[in-house]
Design a protein around this motif. Structure first.
Motif, PDB file in Angstrom:
ATOM      1  N   UNK A  45      -4.975  30.028 -71.112  1.00 29.65           N
ATOM      2  CA  UNK A  45      -3.948  30.914 -70.563  1.00 29.65           C
ATOM      3  C   UNK A  45      -2.886  31.111 -71.647  1.00 29.65           C
ATOM      4  N   UNK A  46      -2.013  32.080 -71.454  1.00 29.74           N
ATOM      5  CA  UNK A  46      -1.005  32.369 -72.484  1.00 29.74           C
ATOM      6  C   UNK A  46      -0.086  31.174 -72.738  1.00 29.74           C
ATOM      7  N   UNK A  47       0.132  30.330 -71.742  1.00 31.03           N
ATOM      8  CA  UNK A  47       0.999  29.170 -71.954  1.00 31.03           C
ATOM      9  C   UNK A  47       0.365  28.123 -72.883  1.00 31.03           C
ATOM     10  N   UNK A  48      -0.943  28.263 -73.154  1.00 31.14           N
ATOM     11  CA  UNK A  48      -1.639  27.333 -74.051  1.00 31.14           C
ATOM     12  C   UNK A  48      -1.564  27.745 -75.522  1.00 31.14           C
ATOM     13  N   UNK A  49      -1.139  28.967 -75.803  1.00 34.06           N
ATOM     14  CA  UNK A  49      -1.237  29.512 -77.160  1.00 34.06           C
ATOM     15  C   UNK A  49      -0.651  28.609 -78.239  1.00 34.06           C
ATOM     16  N   UNK A  50       0.563  28.165 -78.058  1.00 37.70           N
ATOM     17  CA  UNK A  50       1.230  27.353 -79.081  1.00 37.70           C
ATOM     18  C   UNK A  50       0.486  26.033 -79.305  1.00 37.70           C
ATOM     19  N   UNK A  51       0.093  25.384 -78.214  1.00 38.93           N
ATOM     20  CA  UNK A  51      -0.576  24.086 -78.342  1.00 38.93           C
ATOM     21  C   UNK A  51      -1.963  24.230 -78.980  1.00 38.93           C
ATOM     22  N   UNK A  52      -2.700  25.281 -78.624  1.00 36.32           N
ATOM     23  CA  UNK A  52      -4.024  25.507 -79.209  1.00 36.32           C
ATOM     24  C   UNK A  52      -3.894  25.748 -80.711  1.00 36.32           C
ATOM     25  N   UNK A  53      -2.960  26.569 -81.136  1.00 38.46           N
ATOM     26  CA  UNK A  53      -2.751  26.833 -82.565  1.00 38.46           C
ATOM     27  C   UNK A  53      -2.400  25.538 -83.300  1.00 38.46           C
ATOM     28  N   UNK A  54      -1.561  24.726 -82.694  1.00 38.56           N
ATOM     29  CA  UNK A  54      -1.170  23.451 -83.306  1.00 38.56           C
ATOM     30  C   UNK A  54      -2.380  22.538 -83.468  1.00 38.56           C
ATOM     31  N   UNK A  55      -3.200  22.427 -82.424  1.00 45.65           N
ATOM     32  CA  UNK A  55      -4.392  21.567 -82.454  1.00 45.65           C
ATOM     33  C   UNK A  55      -5.340  22.032 -83.561  1.00 45.65           C
ATOM     34  N   UNK A  56      -5.642  23.310 -83.604  1.00 45.94           N
ATOM     35  CA  UNK A  56      -6.597  23.820 -84.594  1.00 45.94           C
ATOM     36  C   UNK A  56      -6.088  23.587 -86.007  1.00 45.94           C
ATOM     37  N   UNK A  57      -4.835  23.910 -86.254  1.00 45.88           N
ATOM     38  CA  UNK A  57      -4.290  23.718 -87.604  1.00 45.88           C
ATOM     39  C   UNK A  57      -4.262  22.239 -87.995  1.00 45.88           C
ATOM     40  N   UNK A  58      -3.938  21.377 -87.059  1.00 44.70           N
ATOM     41  CA  UNK A  58      -3.900  19.930 -87.325  1.00 44.70           C
ATOM     42  C   UNK A  58      -5.290  19.425 -87.715  1.00 44.70           C
ATOM     43  N   UNK A  59      -6.309  19.812 -86.946  1.00 44.75           N
ATOM     44  CA  UNK A  59      -7.671  19.368 -87.244  1.00 44.75           C
ATOM     45  C   UNK A  59      -8.103  19.878 -88.620  1.00 44.75           C
ATOM     46  N   UNK A  60      -7.834  21.131 -88.896  1.00 45.78           N
ATOM     47  CA  UNK A  60      -8.230  21.703 -90.185  1.00 45.78           C
ATOM     48  C   UNK A  60      -7.512  21.010 -91.347  1.00 45.78           C
TER      49      UNK A  60
ATOM     50  N   UNK B 298     -12.658  22.945 -82.110  1.00 44.73           N
ATOM     51  CA  UNK B 298     -11.955  21.841 -82.764  1.00 44.73           C
ATOM     52  C   UNK B 298     -11.370  20.904 -81.713  1.00 44.73           C
ATOM     53  N   UNK B 299     -11.376  19.595 -82.048  1.00 42.52           N
ATOM     54  CA  UNK B 299     -10.838  18.574 -81.154  1.00 42.52           C
ATOM     55  C   UNK B 299     -10.027  17.567 -81.954  1.00 42.52           C
ATOM     56  N   UNK B 300      -8.908  17.129 -81.376  1.00 45.85           N
ATOM     57  CA  UNK B 300      -8.109  16.085 -82.009  1.00 45.85           C
ATOM     58  C   UNK B 300      -8.892  14.773 -82.008  1.00 45.85           C
ATOM     59  N   UNK B 301      -8.531  13.884 -82.928  1.00 44.07           N
ATOM     60  CA  UNK B 301      -9.209  12.591 -83.096  1.00 44.07           C
ATOM     61  C   UNK B 301      -9.443  11.825 -81.802  1.00 44.07           C
ATOM     62  N   UNK B 302      -8.416  11.769 -80.950  1.00 40.92           N
ATOM     63  CA  UNK B 302      -8.504  10.898 -79.781  1.00 40.92           C
ATOM     64  C   UNK B 302      -9.571  11.313 -78.767  1.00 40.92           C
ATOM     65  N   UNK B 303     -10.125  12.520 -78.888  1.00 45.41           N
ATOM     66  CA  UNK B 303     -11.182  12.923 -77.945  1.00 45.41           C
ATOM     67  C   UNK B 303     -12.540  13.109 -78.630  1.00 45.41           C
ATOM     68  N   UNK B 304     -12.597  12.904 -79.938  1.00 44.04           N
ATOM     69  CA  UNK B 304     -13.876  13.028 -80.649  1.00 44.04           C
ATOM     70  C   UNK B 304     -14.763  11.827 -80.365  1.00 44.04           C
ATOM     71  N   UNK B 305     -16.066  12.073 -80.354  1.00 44.27           N
ATOM     72  CA  UNK B 305     -17.037  10.993 -80.170  1.00 44.27           C
ATOM     73  C   UNK B 305     -17.158  10.507 -78.736  1.00 44.27           C
ATOM     74  N   UNK B 306     -16.650  11.274 -77.789  1.00 41.33           N
ATOM     75  CA  UNK B 306     -16.688  10.872 -76.379  1.00 41.33           C
ATOM     76  C   UNK B 306     -17.537  11.821 -75.527  1.00 41.33           C
ATOM     77  N   UNK B 307     -18.261  12.730 -76.178  1.00 40.28           N
ATOM     78  CA  UNK B 307     -19.133  13.644 -75.445  1.00 40.28           C
ATOM     79  C   UNK B 307     -18.488  14.959 -75.032  1.00 40.28           C
ATOM     80  N   UNK B 308     -17.192  15.135 -75.351  1.00 40.82           N
ATOM     81  CA  UNK B 308     -16.512  16.360 -74.920  1.00 40.82           C
ATOM     82  C   UNK B 308     -16.953  17.575 -75.731  1.00 40.82           C
ATOM     83  N   UNK B 309     -17.326  17.371 -76.983  1.00 38.17           N
ATOM     84  CA  UNK B 309     -17.826  18.476 -77.789  1.00 38.17           C
ATOM     85  C   UNK B 309     -19.106  19.045 -77.207  1.00 38.17           C
ATOM     86  N   UNK B 310     -19.993  18.169 -76.790  1.00 34.15           N
ATOM     87  CA  UNK B 310     -21.253  18.611 -76.182  1.00 34.15           C
ATOM     88  C   UNK B 310     -20.996  19.345 -74.866  1.00 34.15           C
TER      89      UNK B 310
END
Length: 161
Positions: A10-25, A88-100
């Motif tokens: 949703x539009x309220x997610x825009x800022x947080x999604x951009x932050x997450x993607x840039x952080x992972x990259x 893209x996913x932040x560290x704390x949720x990687x390796x837990x099956x959420x990507x799949x």
């Protein structure tokens, strides 16, 4: 993690999604030019994915967006092919099956939208991501499809839906 959901952006997610993607990259040392990092769409993801044939999903954990992925028509390509984008996913949720799980949601949506194949581009050192892509049926191809603008991503994969 008490509450974990995958839902449409949703539009309220825009800022947080951009932050997450840039952080992972940044964490992965991805070039800032010729990759998703430089995409203008990062700051207005909900609007970008509101067009026909596109959808972006977020992984929300306890009220915070910690990852996401989307699908959209492959740019500059003549064919019924979508692209798996900005997964893209932040560290704390990687390796837990959420990507799949996220991949399953995106590929299911791609089929629902009538796409025949799904394409993706990634970096050679993103080995865990490539293992996941192979597990769900993506295969390596020898050259890029379309023109995503991500000329710094030299690994290309394709899956029949």
């Amino acid at each position: 993690m008490n509450s974990v959901i995958i839902r449409e952006i949703t539009s309220k997610d825009n800022r947080e999604v951009a932050r997450v993607i840039r952080k992972v990259l940044e964490d992965m040392g991805v070039p800032k030019v010729g990759t998703a990092y430089a995409d203008k769409a990062l700051d207005c993801m909900s609007e970008t994915y509101s067009r026909e044939g596109a959808c972006y999903f977020v992984l929300e954990v306890d009220g915070h967006v910690l990852g996401g992925a989307g699908i959209a028509q492959l740019d500059n390509f003549d064919g019924n092919v979508c692209e798996l984008q900005k997964m893209y996913f932040l560290d704390q949720v990687r390796g837990k099956g959420w990507g799949r799980k996220m991949m399953e949601v995106c590929l299911s949506k791609a089929k629902e939208l009538g796409y025949d194949q799904c394409y993706l581009e990634t970096m050679p050192y993103m080995e865990d991501a490539q293992k996941l892509y192979k597990k769900v049926g993506f295969q390596y191809i020898d050259a890029p499809l379309g023109d995503t603008g991500h000329y710094s991503c030299p690994v290309w994969m394709l899956k029949k839906l």
